[in-house]
Write a protein that holds these residues in place. Structure first.
Motif, PDB file in Angstrom:
ATOM      1  N   LYS A  23      -2.982  -4.464  -2.141  1.00 53.46           N
ATOM      2  CA  LYS A  23      -2.919  -4.053  -3.547  1.00 53.46           C
ATOM      3  C   LYS A  23      -3.918  -2.926  -3.830  1.00 53.46           C
ATOM      4  O   LYS A  23      -3.618  -1.963  -4.523  1.00 53.46           O
ATOM      5  N   LEU A  24      -5.141  -3.093  -3.293  1.00 53.43           N
ATOM      6  CA  LEU A  24      -6.154  -2.055  -3.474  1.00 53.43           C
ATOM      7  C   LEU A  24      -5.717  -0.740  -2.810  1.00 53.43           C
ATOM      8  O   LEU A  24      -5.883   0.350  -3.369  1.00 53.43           O
ATOM      9  N   GLU A  26      -2.600   0.268  -2.096  1.00 55.01           N
ATOM     10  CA  GLU A  26      -1.456   0.846  -2.793  1.00 55.01           C
ATOM     11  C   GLU A  26      -1.905   1.579  -4.047  1.00 55.01           C
ATOM     12  O   GLU A  26      -1.387   2.659  -4.383  1.00 55.01           O
ATOM     13  N   ALA A  27      -2.899   1.003  -4.757  1.00 57.36           N
ATOM     14  CA  ALA A  27      -3.407   1.658  -5.969  1.00 57.36           C
ATOM     15  C   ALA A  27      -4.056   2.993  -5.631  1.00 57.36           C
ATOM     16  O   ALA A  27      -3.843   4.001  -6.327  1.00 57.36           O
ATOM     17  N   GLU A  28      -4.835   3.017  -4.561  1.00 60.21           N
ATOM     18  CA  GLU A  28      -5.499   4.271  -4.181  1.00 60.21           C
ATOM     19  C   GLU A  28      -4.497   5.273  -3.600  1.00 60.21           C
ATOM     20  O   GLU A  28      -4.647   6.484  -3.753  1.00 60.21           O
ATOM     21  N   LYS A  30      -1.436   5.718  -4.615  1.00 61.60           N
ATOM     22  CA  LYS A  30      -0.788   6.362  -5.759  1.00 61.60           C
ATOM     23  C   LYS A  30      -1.630   7.496  -6.309  1.00 61.60           C
ATOM     24  O   LYS A  30      -1.109   8.479  -6.846  1.00 61.60           O
TER      25      LYS A  30
END
Length: 448
Positions: A23-24, A26-28, A30
């Motif tokens: 999750k971390l 994927e956020a970065e 983006k």
């Protein structure tokens, strides 16, 4: 009473798992990789649109070639000819239409050029040796050339091959009966200058000195063309510098050559059509806020170069312009042709119209210059070529940026995963220790 410290006693170690890392990451991603991927998608759209525009430029170039003084085909729209022939004694082929002159030519053929042809006596076995005597030979000379000697102490097949390997000669074994064969010897070229002289030595086993075996005698083509007599070795001659005349039978034939001005209007209309298609496509991008094209100034420059050439002055005095000959522009910038005015120019002012579009080496016309301008834009340092090179380099940079960002992201979260694993082990140990402490506390309180 506290139930856990830093997650201890409440399964805190399970919170540091791969799902959290993903999750971390994927956020970065983006924030750092997705924008580059978006630019690459936009690049694909730009390449597609640039390709479409380049196709239109190439179509315009193709249409203007018929208006080019230096057309590689040798003729342009103003130099087309039509030829009408009559008679069956000759065929005509235009080698260079630009050299042909209008008028009628008459060809009277009184003799066709022929090759020299000999045949041997018949034989039944081509693999058999022709003569056992090594002194039996034949020598063959083509025209005034040096005679070549051939031994007959070999098979018919080998002799045929040897003759075929000699310049100016051809030979074949041909079946002339149910079980009989002959070697047919011919001069490669027709005419008296290629006549064969065959001289046997020893025994004339092949019968080549027999008069009846000299089945065709070399002769020249004889004809009269527009009163001029010809006596030449070939049945094809070139007249006017650009018209091949091939005699095929005895008799008379005529060819009438006329200028064909019917090709001019279609050529000009095709040019206008391709010009309008290019302008429409480029304008659509120039006025489109969402266009994928990044370098609109180059697109404007391409159109400007074409328009400046199209609307310039030509001829010796520079006073010939397209608007004087039926070409018109509407308010959207589209071009059209007034066919009546153009037709009048073709009939009554053809020389000026040709000067406008074709020109001369000293005063090049619109079509000639526009062809050169488009070619220049397509050369390695031209604006079209540079645009394409820029696209390629930009993609290379974006792909390198994406690769670098992805590698940094992968490395960062690999390290984070390793750290999470270490933290999980520590927390698990602490939770295990806390569990023992908790049990001791519980036993202590229960005994009171």
């Amino acid at each position: 009473m506290a139930t856990g410290i830093l997650g201890m006693g409440s399964s805190g170690s399970t919170g540091l798992n791969q799902e959290l890392i993903d999750k971390l990451k994927e956020a970065e991603k983006k924030a750092k990789v997705t924008p580059i991927e978006t630019k690459l998608e936009t690049w694909d759209k730009e390449l597609e649109k640039f390709g479409e525009i380049e196709v239109k430029i190439n179509e315009l170039l193709a249409s203007v070639k018929s208006l080019d003084l230096f057309n590689l085909s040798g003729t342009n729209a103003f130099e087309q000819i039509v030829a009408n022939t009559n008679g069956t004694s000759a065929m005509f082929e235009a080698v260079d239409k630009s050299l042909l002159t209008e008028g009628t030519s008459t060809i009277d053929v009184t003799q066709l050029a022929k090759r020299d042809v000999y045949q041997t006596n018949t034989f039944t076995d081509s693999s058999a040796t022709i003569s056992a005597d090594i002194n039996d030979k034949i020598s063959i000379a083509v025209g005034s050339g040096t005679a070549v000697e051939f031994s007959l102490n070999q098979s018919y097949t080998d002799l045929t091959k040897a003759i075929n390997n000699t310049e100016g000669l051809s030979a074949n074994i041909e079946k002339v009966g149910d079980s009989s064969y002959r070697i047919i010897i011919k001069s490669t070229n027709s005419g008296t200058e290629n006549a064969l002289t065959i001289t046997p030595s020893g025994t004339d086993v092949l019968g080549l000195s027999t008069l009846s075996n000299h089945v065709q005698t070399a002769q020249n083509m004889q004809a009269t063309i527009d009163g001029v007599g010809y006596d030449v070795s070939s049945n094809t001659i070139t007249i006017q510098g650009g018209l091949n005349v091939t005699a095929v039978a005895l008799g008379s034939s005529t060819i009438n050559i006329e200028k064909d001005n019917t090709a001019i209007a279609p050529a000009l209309q095709e040019f206008v059509t391709k010009y309008n298609e290019l302008v429409d496509m480029v304008d659509a991008e120039l006025f489109n806020a969402d266009t994928p094209l990044k370098d609109l100034s180059s697109m404007r420059m391409i159109l400007s170069t074409i328009k400046d050439t199209l609307f310039g002055g030509y001829g010796t005095s520079g006073d010939l312009r397209v608007f004087n000959y039926g070409f018109e522009l509407d308010k959207t910038g589209k071009m059209s042709i007034d066919n009546k005015k153009l037709g009048d120019a073709v009939l009554n002012n053809l020389d000026d119209l040709k000067s406008l579009f074709i020109g001369t080496a000293e005063n090049k016309g619109l079509g000639t210059i526009l062809k050169e301008k488009i070619d220049e834009m397509k050369f390695s340092d031209g604006i079209i070529s540079l645009y394409g090179d820029g696209l390629t380099k930009r993609k290379e940079t974006l792909e390198q940026d994406k690769k670098k960002a992805t590698e940094l992201l992968d490395a960062k979260y690999l390290q984070l995963a390793n750290q999470f694993a270490a933290y999980t082990a520590i927390i698990s140990q602490m939770e295990s220790s806390f569990g023992g402490l908790k049990m001791m506390i519980q036993q202590s309180t229960s005994s009171k």
